[in-house]
Enzyme design. Structure first.
Site, mmCIF file in Angstrom:
data_model
loop_
_atom_site.group_PDB
_atom_site.id
_atom_site.type_symbol
_atom_site.label_atom_id
_atom_site.label_comp_id
_atom_site.label_asym_id
_atom_site.label_seq_id
_atom_site.Cartn_x
_atom_site.Cartn_y
_atom_site.Cartn_z
ATOM 1 N N GLY A 252 0.786 -1.212 0.000
ATOM 2 C CA GLY A 252 0.000 0.000 0.000
ATOM 3 C C GLY A 252 0.822 1.267 0.000
ATOM 4 O O GLY A 252 0.258 2.371 0.067
ATOM 5 N N ASP A 253 2.160 1.155 -0.078
ATOM 6 C CA ASP A 253 3.007 2.344 -0.110
ATOM 7 C C ASP A 253 4.242 2.013 -0.945
ATOM 8 O O ASP A 253 4.247 1.022 -1.675
ATOM 9 C CB ASP A 253 3.366 2.795 1.307
ATOM 10 C CG ASP A 253 3.544 4.307 1.412
ATOM 11 O OD1 ASP A 253 4.208 4.881 0.523
ATOM 12 O OD2 ASP A 253 3.031 4.912 2.358
ATOM 13 N N ASP A 254 5.298 2.839 -0.851
ATOM 14 C CA ASP A 254 6.484 2.655 -1.692
ATOM 15 C C ASP A 254 7.007 1.219 -1.598
ATOM 16 O O ASP A 254 7.086 0.643 -0.512
ATOM 17 C CB ASP A 254 7.591 3.619 -1.259
ATOM 18 C CG ASP A 254 7.191 5.082 -1.389
ATOM 19 O OD1 ASP A 254 6.198 5.374 -2.090
ATOM 20 O OD2 ASP A 254 7.873 5.928 -0.790
ATOM 21 N N SER A 285 2.174 -0.539 -6.662
ATOM 22 C CA SER A 285 1.879 0.243 -5.467
ATOM 23 C C SER A 285 1.084 1.478 -5.865
ATOM 24 O O SER A 285 1.341 2.061 -6.914
ATOM 25 C CB SER A 285 3.178 0.684 -4.779
ATOM 26 O OG SER A 285 2.944 1.754 -3.886
#
Length: 449
Positions: A252-254, A285
């Site tokens: 859900g992020d980098d 992502s």
């Protein structure tokens, strides 16, 4: 041997892995294998020897802590391998120790309890000054190592499951008392190998080596829902000689973010991230694929990211910092990237990220220079690129070569947007901003490179 004991297959695993590494080298595939040697452990124990039960319901906290206590205090010559047989082993967080291998068999799952009320706290990192999300301390990572050396987490693609949804919901409801726990964190440690394991549903960042050296992360799979908040894949932080390769990450992020401290705390601690290699990573992502920052106050130098495949993501390559960060970001090379269905292909920006408090120095301006991005192909990229430096600290020597980023309906897409930047460009489509084109033949930016 009783059921759940250490199988003979483990005995030969390291030898097989070394053979595979040698085979890759003979085929001229560049690998991380020389950074940290894989160590064979003569002494082997199983979690079942300490009462471990893999039924998904029984608490195994006591079993893990007693097994690791045994490894730490007996200190067998060459270290000890702790074998996790097939099954689901529910446990609270636990600390590793030096000279050990945590080995997950195929079908083995180490699953975090969701009892957040009794989760242990640790001190904030000095380069952050406080928890990353909340003031004060932070919840200890699910699997934690502090001041260790010669530690291996590996196996036959067993799973470490953080059961992070309870933490994500606390974040969404704004009921967090302290910063959420990482799934795996090594602090002030060296000689770390993480390989052949699946990591899923981390409460916060997945794998976080901080103040570490000589770290190899390879052949891992990292999974979290696209809407899970701040579930970065791998975040090397104020660490050196880190190699990340041959892995799949969807979070859900980098996917990978290189960091080195937060504003005045990171400046005071003064430990950079340097000599970081990232290669053969595939994933998606809603945020960035390969990132540097935004916490870069200790500086980030000598980063190589190559052979990256990204899809269905927000930003392909994202270098990010902010006023108050200070720090130097330099000698960053990203090459051989394919991306598809992206919001932005390349973003380099000096206005990203928040501050730990109001005490940051607005005159602590970051420096961004010697950036090389080359051999990038993108399909269905809404905007090719954004490069926004700072008025009082322009980004310099930003060099682009052999980049083709096509829009969703052909070669057209949103034009580049640039400010306070200088450098050069060669064979970039769509044409980048004039600040780069006009300087493409200067000695400060040698194109091609």
């Amino acid at each position: 041997m009783k059921h759940g004991g250490v199988p003979n297959a483990v005995t030969s695993f390291v030898a097989v892995l070394v053979f595979l590494q040698c085979s890759c080298l003979s085929a001229e595939v560049v690998t991380c294998s020389g950074i940290v040697p894989m160590v064979y452990r003569n002494d082997k124990i199983s979690i079942t020897d300490f009462g471990g039960v893999g039924d998904g319901r029984t608490s195994n906290t006591k079993a893990f802590r007693e097994a690791i206590y045994r490894i730490d205090h007996l200190r067998r010559r060459g270290g000890t391998l702790l074998y996790i047989p097939p099954g689901v082993y529910l446990t609270e967080s636990f600390n590793l120790t030096s000279r050990m291998t945590l080995y997950l068999a195929r079908g083995a799952v180490i699953k975090a309890t969701q009892d957040t009320a009794n989760w242990p706290l640790v001190a904030p990192l000095p380069s952050y000054g406080r928890g990353r999300e909340r003031p004060g301390g932070r919840y200890m990572s699910f699997i934690h190592g502090d001041g260790l050396h010669d530690v291996i987490i590996t196996g036959e693609n067993g799973t470490i499951d953080g059961q992070g949804d309870v933490w994500w919901n606390m974040w969404r409801r704004r009921t967090l008392q302290f910063t959420r726990p990482n799934l795996v964190e090594f602090k002030d440690s060296r000689g770390i190998i993480i390989s052949n394991v699946i990591f899923k549903n981390s409460p916060f960042w997945n794998i976080h080596p901080v103040y570490c050296s000589n770290v190899v992360i390879r052949y891992v799979t990292i999974l979290a829902p696209a809407d899970s908040p701040n579930t970065d894949g791998i975040d090397p932080d104020s660490s050196s000689h880190v190699c990340i390769e041959d892995s799949y990450i969807s979070t859900g992020d980098d996917l990978v973010a290189v960091k080195s401290g937060w504003d005045e705390y990171g400046i005071a601690y003064g430990r950079p991230s340097n000599d970081i290699t990232i290669r053969r990573i595939t994933g998606s992502s809603p945020f960035a694929g390969i990132a540097v920052g935004s916490e870069t106050s200790g500086g980030v130098t000598n980063v190589l990211a190559e052979h990256i495949t990204l899809y269905n993501s927000g930003i392909g390559i994202h270098l990010k910092t902010n006023i108050g960060r200070g720090g130097i970001i330099r000698n960053i090379t990203v090459s051989d990237v394919f991306m598809e269905n992206m919001r932005k292909g390349i973003k380099i920006a000096g206005d990203v990220g928040d501050h730990p408090d109001e005490n940051y120095n607005p005159n602590a301006l970051p420096v961004m220079k010697h950036i090389r991005i080359k051999n990038v192909w993108g399909e269905k990229v809404l905007q090719a690129g954004v490069i926004q430096g700072l008025k009082n600290s322009p980004f310099t020597d930003i060099c682009l070569a052999n980049i083709n980023l096509r829009g969703s309906s052909g070669p057209r897409n949103v034009p580049w947007k640039c400010s306070d930047v200088s450098g050069g460009a060669s064979q970039v489509s769509p044409s980048p901003c004039a600040e780069l084109i006009s300087r493409s033949q200067t000695g400060a930016c040698s194109i091609p490179f």
